[in-house]
Design an enzyme around this catalytic site. Structure first.
Site, short mmCIF file in Angstrom:
data_model
loop_
_atom_site.label_atom_id
_atom_site.label_comp_id
_atom_site.label_asym_id
_atom_site.label_seq_id
_atom_site.Cartn_x
_atom_site.Cartn_y
_atom_site.Cartn_z
N ARG A 55 -42.70 30.09 71.54
CA ARG A 55 -42.29 29.90 70.14
C ARG A 55 -40.87 29.32 70.09
O ARG A 55 -40.55 28.47 69.28
CB ARG A 55 -42.34 31.23 69.36
CG ARG A 55 -41.74 31.07 67.99
CD ARG A 55 -41.96 32.19 66.98
NE ARG A 55 -42.25 33.51 67.50
CZ ARG A 55 -41.34 34.34 68.01
NH1 ARG A 55 -40.05 34.00 68.07
NH2 ARG A 55 -41.70 35.52 68.46
N TYR A 107 -43.03 11.98 48.31
CA TYR A 107 -44.31 12.49 48.80
C TYR A 107 -44.70 13.73 47.97
O TYR A 107 -43.85 14.61 47.72
CB TYR A 107 -44.17 12.86 50.28
CG TYR A 107 -45.41 13.49 50.86
CD1 TYR A 107 -46.56 12.73 51.07
CD2 TYR A 107 -45.45 14.85 51.17
CE1 TYR A 107 -47.70 13.31 51.59
CE2 TYR A 107 -46.59 15.43 51.69
CZ TYR A 107 -47.71 14.65 51.89
OH TYR A 107 -48.84 15.22 52.40
N ASP A 179 -36.15 11.10 54.60
CA ASP A 179 -37.53 11.15 55.09
C ASP A 179 -37.88 9.73 55.51
O ASP A 179 -38.06 8.85 54.67
CB ASP A 179 -38.45 11.67 53.98
CG ASP A 179 -39.92 11.76 54.42
OD1 ASP A 179 -40.31 11.03 55.37
OD2 ASP A 179 -40.67 12.54 53.80
N LYS A 204 -48.14 10.69 60.74
CA LYS A 204 -48.37 9.32 60.30
C LYS A 204 -48.09 8.34 61.44
O LYS A 204 -48.76 8.38 62.45
CB LYS A 204 -47.54 9.06 59.04
CG LYS A 204 -47.53 10.22 58.03
CD LYS A 204 -48.89 10.49 57.41
CE LYS A 204 -48.96 11.80 56.63
NZ LYS A 204 -47.94 12.02 55.62
C1 LIG Z 1 -47.36 13.19 54.96
C2 LIG Z 1 -45.95 13.15 54.53
C3 LIG Z 1 -45.15 14.31 54.54
C4 LIG Z 1 -45.71 15.68 54.91
O1 LIG Z 1 -46.10 15.71 56.23
P1 LIG Z 1 -47.30 16.62 56.81
O2 LIG Z 1 -47.30 16.27 58.25
O3 LIG Z 1 -48.55 16.20 56.08
O4 LIG Z 1 -46.94 18.03 56.54
C5 LIG Z 1 -43.82 14.20 54.18
N1 LIG Z 1 -43.30 13.01 53.80
C6 LIG Z 1 -44.03 11.88 53.76
C7 LIG Z 1 -43.40 10.61 53.34
C8 LIG Z 1 -45.38 11.91 54.13
O5 LIG Z 1 -46.11 10.79 54.08
#
Ligand SMILES: *Cc1c(COP(=O)(O)O)cnc(C)c1O
Length: 388
Positions: A55, A107, A179, A204
């Site tokens: 962890r 998001y 982000d 992604k």
């Molecule tokens: C998908 C996404 C998230 C969240 O990520 P997860 O891996 O689905 O928890 C945050 N920011 C953006 C821009 C995203 O496309």
């Protein structure tokens, strides 16, 4: 020893070598998946190489953390079980009364954790049109602790001028989080522009194959690392070893995938712009995009996401998404395969229709995650789906 000299190698090289050290015991070139929850100690409270319990730290996760830190040009990286688990670790460091300024085109899940989880703990949020640097400036208060940006935004592919926004936040003594999921470190590097933390949904483009859910935080300040690593250990959101391995497999090909995502997306956007059924195409790489100059200045290329408004509204959008063959009707993005979705009734359905329209999201909006298939096949698929 990592085979990558971080100070000399370009991102294509770092993607393959950073954090990747052949095993000293047997020469294994790929980092092993260490499926061990616990590690033998050399003496009581003397863990070998610092590994004690998975962890807290795990060697496969460490290899990925070094890899993604290097991609963003950061001193450290911490990997979590999802993008939102990374967001959660970030938000958990704030206390009641703290204020966060964020873009209004975020998001959906980020919006949800802000408003429905952390607002209950007394963290306050103000949402602004982050295309306008002055709006960000006007929203800052003495108790503002963080400016949270996402560019290009989702699903309208709007850009924030990162240099300008980061400079004004830093002048005011505020921390900046970006982000960078949509752009990836191949296209833009917010830390180099002065951001404190970069966040990714590695689900992604970084992993890139739609087969793992993962997230990370990357930065330079060791105090911030301490804070988020404490959260990772105390709250347990760290990424598991097998998922860490899968993401590492993905990051190695990030550069070649992104080149193809970008060139395919540009061709798809140009095709759609010339189609009679189309009202507007949102792609920052098109000359018709109001921020195309900023895109050229800020990003190496315009990315793999395209959104398009159809003249026939929601019905036309839904039809297109059902008729396309190669563009699979599904949420998410950033994988090698092309995906199509209808934000007003799928990813962004939780936003009331009035609010959605006010923010510029037309009912006929369709979002494409353009994959790395043959571009002529992709265009032919959209052509047949639009013209029936
Ligand atoms: C998908 C996404 C998230 C969240 O990520 P997860 O891996 O689905 O928890 C945050 N920011 C953006 C821009 C995203 O496309």
């Amino acid at each position: 020893m990592s085979h990558s000299d971080e100070h000399q190698d370009q991102i294509e090289t770092r993607a393959i070598h950073a954090g990747q050290t052949p095993d000293p015991n047997n020469g294994a070139v790929m980092p092993p998946v260490y499926l061990s929850s616990t590690f033998e100690q050399d003496a009581p409270a003397v863990p070998r190489q610092g590994y004690e319990y998975s962890r807290t730290t795990n060697p496969t996760r460490t290899a990925l953390e070094e890899n993604v830190a290097s991609l963003e040009g950061g001193a450290w990286g911490l990997c979590f079980g999802s993008g939102l688990a990374a967001t959660n670790a970030l938000l958990a460091s704030f206390v009641p009364g703290d204020h966060i300024v964020a873009g209004n085109d975020l998001y959906g899940g980020t919006h949800r954790i802000f408003r429905q989880v952390y607002e209950r703990y007394g963290i306050e949020f103000t949402f602004v049109d982050a295309r306008e640097t002055e709006e960000i400036a006007a929203a800052l208060r003495p108790e503002t602790k963080c400016v949270y940006l996402e560019t290009p935004s989702n699903p309208l592919l709007r850009l924030t001028d990162l240099s300008a926004a980061i400079a004004l936040a830093k002048d005011a003594g505020k921390m900046v989080v970006v982000d960078n999921t949509f752009a990836t470190p191949y296209l833009q590097n917010p830390l180099a522009l002065g951001a404190d933390v970069v966040l990714h949904s590695m689900t992604k483009y970084l992993a890139g194959h739609s087969d793992v859910v993962a997230g990370c935080l990357i930065g330079n300040d060791p105090e911030l690392r301490e804070r988020y690593a404490f959260n990772q250990n105390s709250c347990g959101g760290g990424l598991d070893p097998f998922s860490s391995f899968l993401v590492m497999r993905g990051t190695k090909t990030l550069a070649v995938r992104m080149e193809r995502h970008c060139s395919n997306a540009r061709a798809v956007a140009e095709f759609l712009e010339g189609h009679a059924a189309v009202e507007t195409v949102h792609y920052p790489g098109l000359e018709s995009h109001p921020q195309s100059e900023l895109c050229a200045r800020q990003m190496r290329d315009a990315g793999g996401m395209v959104s398009v408004e159809l003249k026939g509204g929601l019905e036309a959008g839904a039809e297109l998404s059902k008729r396309s063959r190669l563009f699979i009707l599904a949420e998410s993005l950033g994988g090698v395969e092309s995906l199509i979705e209808v934000p007003p009734i799928m990813t962004h359905a939780s936003i009331p229709a009035e609010e959605r329209r006010a923010s510029g999201m037309a009912d006929g909006l369709v979002r494409l995650s353009v994959g790395i298939e043959n571009v002529d096949d992709l265009i032919a698929d959209l052509d047949q789906a639009l013209s029936r």
